[in-house]
Design a protein around this motif. Sequence first.
Motif, mmCIF file in Angstrom:
data_model
loop_
_atom_site.group_PDB
_atom_site.id
_atom_site.type_symbol
_atom_site.label_atom_id
_atom_site.label_comp_id
_atom_site.label_asym_id
_atom_site.label_seq_id
_atom_site.Cartn_x
_atom_site.Cartn_y
_atom_site.Cartn_z
ATOM 1 N N MET A 161 -3.574 17.952 1.427
ATOM 2 C CA MET A 161 -3.811 16.545 1.240
ATOM 3 C C MET A 161 -2.652 15.745 1.810
ATOM 4 S SD MET A 161 -4.539 14.673 -2.350
ATOM 5 C CE MET A 161 -4.671 12.956 -2.438
ATOM 6 N N ASN A 162 -2.951 14.695 2.562
ATOM 7 C CA ASN A 162 -1.942 13.865 3.197
ATOM 8 C C ASN A 162 -1.414 12.850 2.174
ATOM 9 O OD1 ASN A 162 -0.343 12.338 4.826
ATOM 10 N ND2 ASN A 162 -1.947 11.781 6.284
ATOM 11 N N THR A 163 -0.107 12.935 1.873
ATOM 12 C CA THR A 163 0.464 12.046 0.857
ATOM 13 C C THR A 163 0.927 10.713 1.437
ATOM 14 O OG1 THR A 163 2.637 13.051 1.129
ATOM 15 C CG2 THR A 163 1.207 13.925 -0.632
ATOM 16 N N SER A 164 1.066 10.602 2.734
ATOM 17 C CA SER A 164 1.488 9.323 3.311
ATOM 18 C C SER A 164 0.283 8.404 3.449
ATOM 19 C CB SER A 164 2.157 9.541 4.668
ATOM 20 O OG SER A 164 1.239 10.086 5.575
ATOM 21 N N GLN A 165 0.529 7.133 3.172
ATOM 22 C CA GLN A 165 -0.555 6.159 3.231
ATOM 23 C C GLN A 165 -0.804 5.733 4.671
ATOM 24 O OE1 GLN A 165 1.162 3.173 0.602
ATOM 25 N NE2 GLN A 165 -0.561 3.490 -0.780
ATOM 26 N N SER A 166 -2.062 5.472 4.970
ATOM 27 C CA SER A 166 -2.380 4.914 6.281
ATOM 28 C C SER A 166 -1.951 3.459 6.300
ATOM 29 C CB SER A 166 -3.885 5.012 6.543
ATOM 30 O OG SER A 166 -4.580 4.096 5.709
ATOM 31 N N LEU A 167 -1.882 2.871 7.470
ATOM 32 C CA LEU A 167 -1.514 1.468 7.614
ATOM 33 C C LEU A 167 -2.481 0.581 6.828
ATOM 34 C CD1 LEU A 167 0.357 -0.610 8.847
ATOM 35 C CD2 LEU A 167 -1.058 -0.590 10.899
ATOM 36 N N GLU A 168 -3.747 0.887 6.856
ATOM 37 C CA GLU A 168 -4.739 0.088 6.128
ATOM 38 C C GLU A 168 -4.530 0.202 4.619
ATOM 39 O OE1 GLU A 168 -7.369 -2.745 5.650
ATOM 40 O OE2 GLU A 168 -6.690 -2.076 7.619
ATOM 41 N N GLU A 169 -4.192 1.399 4.135
ATOM 42 C CA GLU A 169 -3.922 1.570 2.702
ATOM 43 C C GLU A 169 -2.684 0.770 2.288
ATOM 44 O OE1 GLU A 169 -5.521 6.007 1.576
ATOM 45 O OE2 GLU A 169 -3.695 5.837 2.778
ATOM 46 N N LYS A 170 -1.666 0.747 3.159
ATOM 47 C CA LYS A 170 -0.458 -0.023 2.864
ATOM 48 C C LYS A 170 -0.768 -1.512 2.785
ATOM 49 C CE LYS A 170 2.894 3.238 4.637
ATOM 50 N NZ LYS A 170 3.834 3.576 5.693
ATOM 51 N N LYS A 171 -1.657 -1.984 3.657
ATOM 52 C CA LYS A 171 -2.037 -3.400 3.631
ATOM 53 C C LYS A 171 -2.739 -3.750 2.323
ATOM 54 C CE LYS A 171 -2.539 -4.250 8.580
ATOM 55 N NZ LYS A 171 -3.486 -4.608 9.637
ATOM 56 N N GLN A 172 -3.429 -2.782 1.740
ATOM 57 C CA GLN A 172 -4.160 -3.013 0.507
ATOM 58 C C GLN A 172 -3.303 -2.809 -0.739
ATOM 59 O OE1 GLN A 172 -7.239 -4.269 0.594
ATOM 60 N NE2 GLN A 172 -7.096 -4.224 2.810
ATOM 61 N N ASP A 173 -2.143 -2.212 -0.583
ATOM 62 C CA ASP A 173 -1.277 -1.930 -1.722
ATOM 63 C C ASP A 173 -0.808 -3.237 -2.355
ATOM 64 O OD1 ASP A 173 1.640 -1.543 -2.820
ATOM 65 O OD2 ASP A 173 0.663 0.418 -2.934
ATOM 66 N N LEU A 174 -1.093 -3.422 -3.633
ATOM 67 C CA LEU A 174 -0.766 -4.676 -4.314
ATOM 68 C C LEU A 174 0.741 -4.898 -4.455
ATOM 69 C CD1 LEU A 174 -3.506 -5.010 -7.073
ATOM 70 C CD2 LEU A 174 -3.249 -6.322 -4.964
ATOM 71 N N SER A 175 1.510 -3.828 -4.587
ATOM 72 C CA SER A 175 2.964 -3.996 -4.687
ATOM 73 C C SER A 175 3.527 -4.576 -3.402
ATOM 74 C CB SER A 175 3.639 -2.658 -4.994
ATOM 75 O OG SER A 175 3.232 -2.192 -6.263
ATOM 76 N N LEU A 176 3.079 -4.043 -2.273
ATOM 77 C CA LEU A 176 3.529 -4.541 -0.985
ATOM 78 C C LEU A 176 3.044 -5.979 -0.770
ATOM 79 C CD1 LEU A 176 4.963 -4.051 1.687
ATOM 80 C CD2 LEU A 176 2.830 -3.070 2.570
ATOM 81 N N LYS A 177 1.797 -6.231 -1.119
ATOM 82 C CA LYS A 177 1.242 -7.575 -0.964
ATOM 83 C C LYS A 177 2.014 -8.578 -1.827
ATOM 84 C CE LYS A 177 -3.024 -10.177 -0.925
ATOM 85 N NZ LYS A 177 -4.474 -10.122 -0.941
ATOM 86 N N LEU A 178 2.320 -8.201 -3.078
ATOM 87 C CA LEU A 178 3.099 -9.063 -3.963
ATOM 88 C C LEU A 178 4.467 -9.358 -3.350
ATOM 89 C CD1 LEU A 178 3.738 -10.555 -6.593
ATOM 90 C CD2 LEU A 178 4.342 -8.336 -7.589
ATOM 91 N N PHE A 179 5.114 -8.331 -2.826
ATOM 92 C CA PHE A 179 6.424 -8.519 -2.211
ATOM 93 C C PHE A 179 6.348 -9.514 -1.058
ATOM 94 C CE2 PHE A 179 9.467 -7.481 1.116
ATOM 95 C CZ PHE A 179 10.655 -7.672 0.434
ATOM 96 N N VAL A 180 5.381 -9.375 -0.193
ATOM 97 C CA VAL A 180 5.233 -10.257 0.968
ATOM 98 C C VAL A 180 4.953 -11.694 0.517
ATOM 99 C CG1 VAL A 180 3.806 -10.750 3.001
ATOM 100 C CG2 VAL A 180 4.575 -8.413 2.548
ATOM 101 N N VAL A 181 4.042 -11.860 -0.433
ATOM 102 C CA VAL A 181 3.699 -13.201 -0.923
ATOM 103 C C VAL A 181 4.904 -13.839 -1.607
ATOM 104 C CG1 VAL A 181 2.269 -14.463 -2.593
ATOM 105 C CG2 VAL A 181 1.222 -12.764 -1.089
ATOM 106 N N LEU A 182 5.620 -13.060 -2.412
ATOM 107 C CA LEU A 182 6.799 -13.568 -3.095
ATOM 108 C C LEU A 182 7.864 -14.005 -2.079
ATOM 109 C CD1 LEU A 182 8.182 -13.997 -5.861
ATOM 110 C CD2 LEU A 182 8.954 -11.632 -5.725
ATOM 111 N N ALA A 183 8.102 -13.187 -1.079
ATOM 112 C CA ALA A 183 9.102 -13.508 -0.055
ATOM 113 C C ALA A 183 8.718 -14.764 0.720
ATOM 114 C CB ALA A 183 9.280 -12.326 0.901
ATOM 115 N N LYS A 184 7.454 -14.869 1.100
ATOM 116 C CA LYS A 184 7.002 -16.044 1.853
ATOM 117 C C LYS A 184 7.060 -17.300 0.986
ATOM 118 C CE LYS A 184 4.038 -13.776 5.239
ATOM 119 N NZ LYS A 184 2.655 -13.614 5.729
ATOM 120 N N SER A 185 6.691 -17.183 -0.282
ATOM 121 C CA SER A 185 6.743 -18.324 -1.196
ATOM 122 C C SER A 185 8.179 -18.792 -1.383
ATOM 123 C CB SER A 185 6.150 -17.961 -2.561
ATOM 124 O OG SER A 185 4.795 -17.652 -2.443
#
Length: 150
Positions: A1-25
């Motif tokens: 099983m591949n443990t690394s996330q695909s680019l699309e999975e990373k885009k959907q990751d809420l932690s990453l999304k929260l970080f980006v939104v917080l930084a931009k805000s």
Amino acid sequence: MNTSQSLEEKKQDLSLKLFVVLAKSYRSVMEQVEKDIQSRGLNLTDFAVLELLYHKGEQPLQKIGEKILLSSGSITYVVNKLERKGYLKRKPNTHDKRVTFAVIEPKGYELLSRIFPGHWDKIKQLMTVLDENEKEVAIDILKKLGKKEQ
């Protein structure tokens, strides 16, 4: 099983999304705050030092850097500049010669007394996109996030 996330999975990751939104805000709000401070004749660092002294009284130079996240070299530069303008003065500690305080001068106090109410209004205006309940929830969430241990 591949443990690394695909680019699309990373885009959907809420932690990453929260970080980006917080930084931009944060960047967006700080750009507007900085523009407001500059329109009042100060830069962000000068304002931060004067505002700290205005609200908290005299402070050891070393503590100013910790409180507004500046290096000691930067604090020396800012304090020198504000002292030349007559906004603050240095005051030696009579009990510990290694410690020097920064004290706001009447000219600096008058400047902050004049510009702070308008600056405060600008911050309140920036926050009108949230109702009072949303502000309380945001404060609680951001405090929780800020206290998270590594």
